[in-house]
Design a protein around this motif. Structure first.
Motif, mmCIF file in Angstrom:
data_model
loop_
_atom_site.group_PDB
_atom_site.id
_atom_site.type_symbol
_atom_site.label_atom_id
_atom_site.label_comp_id
_atom_site.label_asym_id
_atom_site.label_seq_id
_atom_site.Cartn_x
_atom_site.Cartn_y
_atom_site.Cartn_z
ATOM 1 N N THR A 1 0.802 -1.231 0.000
ATOM 2 C CA THR A 1 0.000 0.000 0.000
ATOM 3 C C THR A 1 0.833 1.277 0.000
ATOM 4 O O THR A 1 0.301 2.345 -0.344
ATOM 5 N N GLY A 2 2.088 1.183 0.405
ATOM 6 C CA GLY A 2 2.880 2.387 0.612
ATOM 7 C C GLY A 2 2.600 2.973 1.985
ATOM 8 O O GLY A 2 1.575 2.664 2.614
ATOM 9 N N THR A 3 3.485 3.818 2.466
ATOM 10 C CA THR A 3 3.342 4.357 3.822
ATOM 11 C C THR A 3 2.079 5.197 3.967
ATOM 12 O O THR A 3 1.316 5.041 4.924
ATOM 13 N N GLU A 4 1.824 6.076 3.013
ATOM 14 C CA GLU A 4 0.643 6.928 3.093
ATOM 15 C C GLU A 4 -0.641 6.111 2.994
ATOM 16 O O GLU A 4 -1.595 6.325 3.759
ATOM 17 N N GLY A 5 -0.669 5.159 2.083
ATOM 18 C CA GLY A 5 -1.844 4.299 1.960
ATOM 19 C C GLY A 5 -2.067 3.466 3.205
ATOM 20 O O GLY A 5 -3.211 3.271 3.637
ATOM 21 N N PHE A 6 -0.973 3.001 3.814
ATOM 22 C CA PHE A 6 -1.094 2.223 5.049
ATOM 23 C C PHE A 6 -1.721 3.058 6.156
ATOM 24 O O PHE A 6 -2.613 2.585 6.874
ATOM 25 N N LEU A 7 -1.281 4.292 6.303
ATOM 26 C CA LEU A 7 -1.814 5.148 7.369
ATOM 27 C C LEU A 7 -3.280 5.479 7.138
ATOM 28 O O LEU A 7 -4.084 5.482 8.080
ATOM 29 N N GLY B 1 -5.422 3.612 5.367
ATOM 30 C CA GLY B 1 -6.155 2.375 5.601
ATOM 31 C C GLY B 1 -6.304 2.067 7.068
ATOM 32 O O GLY B 1 -7.368 1.641 7.533
ATOM 33 N N LEU B 2 -5.239 2.302 7.840
ATOM 34 C CA LEU B 2 -5.290 2.062 9.282
ATOM 35 C C LEU B 2 -6.324 2.956 9.952
ATOM 36 O O LEU B 2 -7.123 2.502 10.788
ATOM 37 N N GLY B 3 -6.333 4.232 9.591
ATOM 38 C CA GLY B 3 -7.285 5.159 10.205
ATOM 39 C C GLY B 3 -8.728 4.824 9.897
ATOM 40 O O GLY B 3 -9.609 4.977 10.763
ATOM 41 N N ASN C 1 -8.946 -4.975 6.061
ATOM 42 C CA ASN C 1 -9.458 -3.667 5.645
ATOM 43 C C ASN C 1 -8.333 -2.660 5.440
ATOM 44 O O ASN C 1 -8.416 -1.792 4.565
ATOM 45 N N ILE C 2 -7.280 -2.741 6.263
ATOM 46 C CA ILE C 2 -6.122 -1.861 6.050
ATOM 47 C C ILE C 2 -5.554 -2.081 4.654
ATOM 48 O O ILE C 2 -5.246 -1.132 3.922
ATOM 49 N N LEU C 3 -5.421 -3.364 4.292
ATOM 50 C CA LEU C 3 -4.854 -3.700 2.984
ATOM 51 C C LEU C 3 -5.749 -3.200 1.856
ATOM 52 O O LEU C 3 -5.274 -2.545 0.908
ATOM 53 N N TYR C 4 -7.044 -3.470 1.921
ATOM 54 C CA TYR C 4 -7.959 -3.089 0.841
ATOM 55 C C TYR C 4 -8.096 -1.570 0.741
ATOM 56 O O TYR C 4 -8.068 -1.009 -0.368
ATOM 57 N N LEU C 5 -8.262 -0.905 1.872
ATOM 58 C CA LEU C 5 -8.446 0.548 1.841
ATOM 59 C C LEU C 5 -7.153 1.257 1.454
ATOM 60 O O LEU C 5 -7.181 2.250 0.719
ATOM 61 N N THR D 1 -14.870 1.476 -1.489
ATOM 62 C CA THR D 1 -14.390 0.380 -0.649
ATOM 63 C C THR D 1 -14.805 0.578 0.800
ATOM 64 O O THR D 1 -15.218 -0.364 1.480
ATOM 65 N N PHE D 2 -14.718 1.817 1.269
ATOM 66 C CA PHE D 2 -15.129 2.126 2.639
ATOM 67 C C PHE D 2 -16.612 1.831 2.844
ATOM 68 O O PHE D 2 -17.018 1.258 3.862
ATOM 69 N N PHE D 3 -17.431 2.206 1.878
ATOM 70 C CA PHE D 3 -18.875 1.999 2.006
ATOM 71 C C PHE D 3 -19.212 0.510 2.062
ATOM 72 O O PHE D 3 -20.013 0.065 2.909
ATOM 73 N N VAL D 4 -18.591 -0.280 1.182
ATOM 74 C CA VAL D 4 -18.909 -1.707 1.124
ATOM 75 C C VAL D 4 -18.376 -2.450 2.350
ATOM 76 O O VAL D 4 -19.091 -3.259 2.958
#
Length: 438
Positions: free
Chosen positions: A68-74, A76-78, A195-199, A221-224
């Motif tokens: 996901t990359g660092t930004e995508g990981f953060l 997704g985590l949030g 969800n972290i991975l997908y988001l 993705t968040f909605f589903v």
């Protein structure tokens, strides 16, 4: 309401002529000093398990961050953390009658979030790549991976946590509710990591193509995954938990049934998971059709089953604790209070207001030990208590006796104040509550 006598019941001595579970120890025989071997030390086992889970978490963190990359990981985590407190609170609410120890639930969540998720990522990727290479059809490999491989791998990995607690924390895994709660926490942890991975991946895709707002892949993705189906993974794995929970209440002599029930629950979890993942096969509206026609009714049915089972646990408390009241371990009113969540809460609140949070925790512990005692006796009548019944009974009675001077008066008062029993004076003939007045 039932009229209780003013005088306490006389002590009933243990009778060696009766089966073990029909006899109640004398009130004076309350000391219990368990001995544990070093290799069974709680600190040692907890340290080893959580070290292993921490290593899995570190490896998983590296894999997800690479994807996901660092930004995508953060991001997704949030977003992925949002449904976690709600799901954990819901499953903990189901467990209020006999709350399981938090260490088991934390282990279940950590296993799902770290160990099970790591196994799923590695196994799913390897299997999908192998199928794509063997068939030279990547699209077909992705479909097979999602509908066949993923349900088998993921549900098996999550079921491992339930199996471990079933085998090594047997005293704390007593029935269907325990199976549901452990399964729910395990699946909540797994869904959190997934969800972290997908988001995070969706966010990276939006960054690459310049999508934003409600039209973005991240929003869809968040909605589903977070809004519509946060309960999906817990719903699948709860079926496995139900199998283990029913097996926990099955007599030891029925070994075949005790083995088949968890396997049947696991197979049903895999089937429901496969149906959910394969809903796209039914066309563009397949997801909504499966969601409305199958997932929502299944969720409602399992919720009703869990609540009904919780009420049955309260009836078990009311059935089996009077024997200990007759023997002098409890007051005559306590079984009625302990079989009512309202009376339990009132007793804790009264003691908390009068003597602080530490005393309220003492009442909470007393209620938990008394409930465990009732369930232990229930399992003994069913032939599922195990050979350590007498030692476990003495241990629970020991803990009750240590807390009796704080909890017993409050529970007796709560039984009368909530209308569970009719108490004679002087129990309710005073203006303010004082647990030591009696």
């Amino acid at each position: 309401m039932q009229q209780l006598p003013a005088a306490p019941h006389p002590v009933v001595p243990a009778c060696g002529e009766q089966p073990l579970f029909d006899a109640v120890p004398e009130r004076t025989h309350w000391r219990y000093k368990p001995r544990r071997a070093f290799w069974r030390s709680k600190a040692l086992s907890v340290g080893a398990v959580f070290t292993l889970l921490a290593l899995c978490g570190l490896v998983l963190l590296a894999l997800v961050r690479e994807e996901t990359g660092t930004e995508g990981f953060l991001v997704g985590l949030g977003l992925a953390v949002l449904p976690v407190p709600l799901l954990m609170a819901a499953f903990r609410w189901l467990d209020r009658v006999e709350p399981g120890p938090w260490r088991n639930l934390i282990f279940a969540f950590a296993w799902g979030a770290c160990a099970a998720a790591l196994v799923a990522i590695i196994a799913n990727s390897f299997a999908t790549q192998w199928i794509a290479t063997a068939t030279a059809d990547p699209a077909s490999a992705d479909t097979i991976g999602a509908t066949v491989i993923a349900p088998v791998v993921e549900e098996s990995a999550k079921a491992a946590a339930i199996l471990l607690l079933f085998l090594f924390r047997r005293q704390e895994f007593t029935g269907l509710v325990d199976g549901v709660v452990v399964a729910g926490f395990t699946a909540t942890g797994f869904a959190f990591t997934e969800n972290i991975l997908y988001l995070g991946t969706a966010f990276g895709e939006d960054q690459e193509f310049g999508h934003s707002g409600f039209a973005s892949v991240t929003a869809a993705t968040f909605f589903v995954r977070i809004v519509m189906s946060p309960f999906a993974h817990p719903l699948f794995t709860v079926l496995t938990g139900i199998g283990f929970g029913i097996a926990a209440n099955t007599p030891h002599r029925r070994r075949f049934v005790r083995t088949v029930l968890p396997l049947l629950g696991l197979a049903m979890a895999m089937g429901m998971h496969a149906l959910w993942n394969g809903s796209g096969v039914f066309g563009p509206w397949g997801f909504y059709a499966v969601y409305g026609a199958f997932m929502v009714p299944a969720f409602g049915l399992l919720t009703w089953l869990a609540i009904w089972t919780r009420q049955r646990e309260l009836r078990t408390v009311a059935t089996h604790l009077p024997a200990y009241a007759a023997a002098g371990w409890l007051s005559a009113a306590e079984p009625f209070a302990l079989s009512s969540m309202r009376a339990r809460t009132m007793a804790r609140d009264l003691v908390g207001r009068a003597h602080g949070s530490a005393a309220a925790r003492t009442v909470t512990e007393y209620e938990a030990f008394a409930t465990s005692l009732a369930f232990l006796r229930h399992r003994a009548h069913r032939g599922t208590a195990g050979p350590d019944f007498a030692a476990r009974e003495q241990e629970l009675l020991h803990h009750l006796w240590q807390r009796k001077h704080i909890a017993s008066p409050a529970l007796t008062y709560a039984a009368g104040a909530t209308g569970r029993v009719r108490l004679p004076p002087p129990y309710l003939d005073y203006g303010s509550y004082n647990p030591y007045r009696w």
